[in-house]
Design an enzyme around this catalytic site. Structure first.
Site, mmCIF file in Angstrom:
data_model
loop_
_atom_site.group_PDB
_atom_site.id
_atom_site.type_symbol
_atom_site.label_atom_id
_atom_site.label_comp_id
_atom_site.label_asym_id
_atom_site.label_seq_id
_atom_site.Cartn_x
_atom_site.Cartn_y
_atom_site.Cartn_z
ATOM 1 N NE ARG A 240 -3.734 2.233 2.457
ATOM 2 C CZ ARG A 240 -3.850 3.290 3.201
ATOM 3 N NH1 ARG A 240 -3.618 2.872 4.431
ATOM 4 N NH2 ARG A 240 -4.763 4.382 2.975
ATOM 5 C CG HIS A 241 -0.980 4.696 -1.069
ATOM 6 N ND1 HIS A 241 -1.207 5.377 -0.470
ATOM 7 C CD2 HIS A 241 -2.372 4.519 -1.773
ATOM 8 C CE1 HIS A 241 -2.931 5.350 0.179
ATOM 9 N NE2 HIS A 241 -3.302 4.841 -0.705
ATOM 10 C CG HIS B 122 -5.303 2.317 -4.640
ATOM 11 N ND1 HIS B 122 -4.931 3.858 -3.746
ATOM 12 C CD2 HIS B 122 -5.107 1.995 -5.298
ATOM 13 C CE1 HIS B 122 -4.908 4.595 -4.814
ATOM 14 N NE2 HIS B 122 -4.452 3.679 -6.377
#
Length: 623
Positions: free
Chosen positions: A364-365, A550
């Site tokens: 995930r970012h 995401h």
């Protein structure tokens, strides 16, 4: 190292010179590890894979006993599998719930065939051969069904094995003991008395009737494959208490232990005089280090939880349940070991084949600006003429140029300063882990491309690997603001902003095909199609495919690989809310079984806390 230990390891080394070095050991020696520590790591991890031994060696780099010639203790058990095992485990749970814990709960369901005995690390392979020979010799006469007769007394409840089946099982135990003595120079005491599978032991007398009722409810008509399983334990901690860490603990002093959830700690009750109230002194199984730890961060565990399973011999015409993944260990079929194939790999090729497998790391970012400053974040950092300025240190220093101006960042926010820092920490940890990234795919969201770039920079790969932008792994558009798909930066804009983008990559799902407010099924379908193409795009690559996307992608981009159906929509939403910045899922291809498996990520989770905005003027004035 003491003179006696030096002589012992010299003796081991000389023995190894007289025969070909097993592949797992050869792999570790090629990395520069000494023979005695490599053998110790292999014995401590059940000689399964080079990766597990490498992790063990890395974790035990500060273990003061690493060079001590202390062998493992081994025992042989006859264990049920299948439906009977499930019913026995159900009895374990229900008896504990109704009648509290007793001694039987300390170990899994089993029949003891040989008591614990020691075996030198360099002779463990010979022990496996002894198990094979004993199993092959008794395979034809092993009983098709093992009859179990319930026996109950005031302090013991269990199944007895009688008659000719018991005689055959005893003969198998004695054959193994003989072979282990000849091949591995071990002194093994086989069980020659009453064979039994303990259900309860040393319980309160008033619980006897309840336990009997639960035991009589166990259906014994189920077919059952019986396996002879070889386990080992660390002989130094036999009489210690075993604790399991429930929470992470970071040492505040040099004499304290680091704890990660699931770690096992050995505690000697007789050596706690130095510990303050609420603290204990223990030795970590994972690292071998000794130190203080907070007792309320742990719970009692069973000694058998720390045992290591080595090899199994299944008495059945079905394939052995423990066929080895590595090419060093022979596969077993129909209870027989197949001959070992000739090695055609050089040491370097063997190292690559053992250590590097095709894998997918989904990340995930990092923290996004609007996550901290809310939906109105853009108004907080914009001047009346539409220019960007930095109102808080957690805003990034600058923003990349976009053709339509700063307004396009509103629904495509960048990383915060903390998000940039988080991404660099994760990249640095990946570098330390030794993982080899072979290709990188990113969601077209700016925060994901930024995170991918920062990770590559820390891996020293920012100029070698281009980022492939894949719209198919973009966030579920139902969760995006507005009735239209967010305006995302084009490939040309990303290149102009100094992102190393692969402009020749043809995505599985074009950006123009993203639907606003798509259904959950539409989202799942595009993620599935995208991750399949991503994996197929790199057919010959070994190493890890990095996917930066995401939080939702940790589920939607891994379940298709694992062959799992989509979660229920409500469960999916609840799960995604709990995924932190830089959360990771790691899948590895198991070529032998033709499937993908979920394994531990190469680095730990990044945990951090939030804090409120601070205004020094308000603080001075006392408001």
């Amino acid at each position: 190292m003491a003179a006696e230990e030096t002589q012992l390891y010299a003796k081991v080394s000389n023995k190894l010179k007289g025969r070909s070095t097993p592949l797992l050991l050869e792999t570790l020696l090629a990395m520069g590890f000494p023979v005695h520590t490599a053998l110790k790591a292999l014995a401590a991890t059940g000689r399964k894979t080079a990766e597990e031994a490498l992790v063990w060696l890395h974790d035990h780099c500060n273990d003061p006993s690493l060079d001590d010639p202390i062998p493992q203790e081994y025992a042989l058990f006859l264990c049920p599998t299948g439906p009977l095992l499930e019913k026995l485990q159900e009895f374990w749970r229900e008896s504990k719930r109704q009648c509290a814990k007793n001694r039987a709960h300390e170990v899994f369901p089993h029949v003891t065939l040989c008591d614990f005995f020691t075996c030198e690390d360099q002779k463990v392979e010979c022990l496996y051969e002894a198990l094979k020979r004993a199993g092959d010799r008794l395979l034809g006469s092993f009983p098709v069904a093992v009859p179990l007769a319930l026996h109950s007394s005031i302090s013991y409840l269990g199944f007895f094995i009688n008659g000719s089946p018991a005689d055959v099982i005893r003969e198998f135990a004695m054959t193994f003991a003989t072979e282990a003595s000849l091949l591995a120079d071990c002194s093994v005491k086989p069980c020659t008395k009453q064979l039994h599978l303990t259900l309860a032991h040393k319980f309160y007398p008033h619980h006897q009737r309840t336990l009997e009722q639960l035991a009589r409810a166990i259906p014994l008509g189920h077919s059952c494959q019986w396996t002879a399983a070889l386990y080992s334990r660390d002989m130094r901690f036999v009489h210690y208490q075993t604790l399991r860490a429930l929470f992470q603990y970071k040492p505040q002093n040099v004499d304290e232990l680091t704890l990660s959830p699931g770690d096992y700690i050995f505690v000697d009750p007789t050596q706690q005089d130095e510990a303050s109230e609420g603290w204990v002194i223990g030795i970590s199984q994972r690292t071998g280090c000794r130190g203080f730890l907070p007792e309320n961060y742990t719970d009692r565990a069973s000694e058998s939880d720390t045992w290591v399973k080595h090899r199994m011999y299944t008495f059945s015409l079905a394939t052995d349940l423990n066929s080895r993944k590595d090419s060093e260990a022979s596969s077993r079929c129909n209870g027989e070991f197949l001959p070992q194939t000739a090695r055609s790999l050089s040491s370097l090729q063997a190292l690559q084949a053992t250590v590097e497998r095709k894998s997918v790391l989904v990340v995930r970012h990092g923290e996004r600006v609007d996550q901290i400053f809310g939906k109105s974040w853009l108004q907080q950092c914009s001047t009346p003429d539409g220019k960007y300025y930095r109102p808080d240190l957690n805003f990034p220093c600058s923003l990349p140029r976009r053709s339509r101006g700063i307004k396009d960042f509103e629904n495509d926010p960048p990383l915060s300063s903390c998000g940039i820092f988080q991404s660099r920490i994760a990249g640095d940890a990946l570098l330390d882990s030794g993982i080899r990234i072979s290709s990188v795919f990113a969601s077209p969201a700016l925060r994901c491309v930024q995170t991918a770039k920062l990770i590559l920079e820390e891996l020293k790969l920012e100029k070698k690997i281009k980022i492939r932008v894949e719209p198919g792994i973009f966030e579920w558009t139902k969760w995006e603001a507005g009735k239209t798909t967010p305006t995302l930066m084009s490939l040309e804009e990303l290149k102009e902003a100094n992102f190393n983008i692969d402009t020749g990559y043809r995505p599985a799902f074009p950006l123009s095909a993203l639907l606003p407010a798509e259904s959950y099924q539409e989202y799942v379908d595009r993620c599935t199609a995208s991750v399949v193409q991503i994996v197929n795009t790199c057919p010959q690559d070994t190493g890890a495919i990095l996917i930066v996307s995401h939080g939702s992608a940790l589920d939607s981009c891994t379940r298709p690989l694992l062959g799992l159906p989509p979660r229920e929509c409500g469960d999916f939403a609840q799960l995604v809310r709990k995924i932190p910045s830089l959360g990771m899922c790691f899948c590895e291809e198991n070529k032998e079984e033709g499937k993908w498996e979920l394994v531990n990520p190469p680095v730990k989770t990044l945990t951090h806390g939030a804090n409120a905005a601070f205004n020094w003027r308000n603080w001075i004035s006392g408001n």
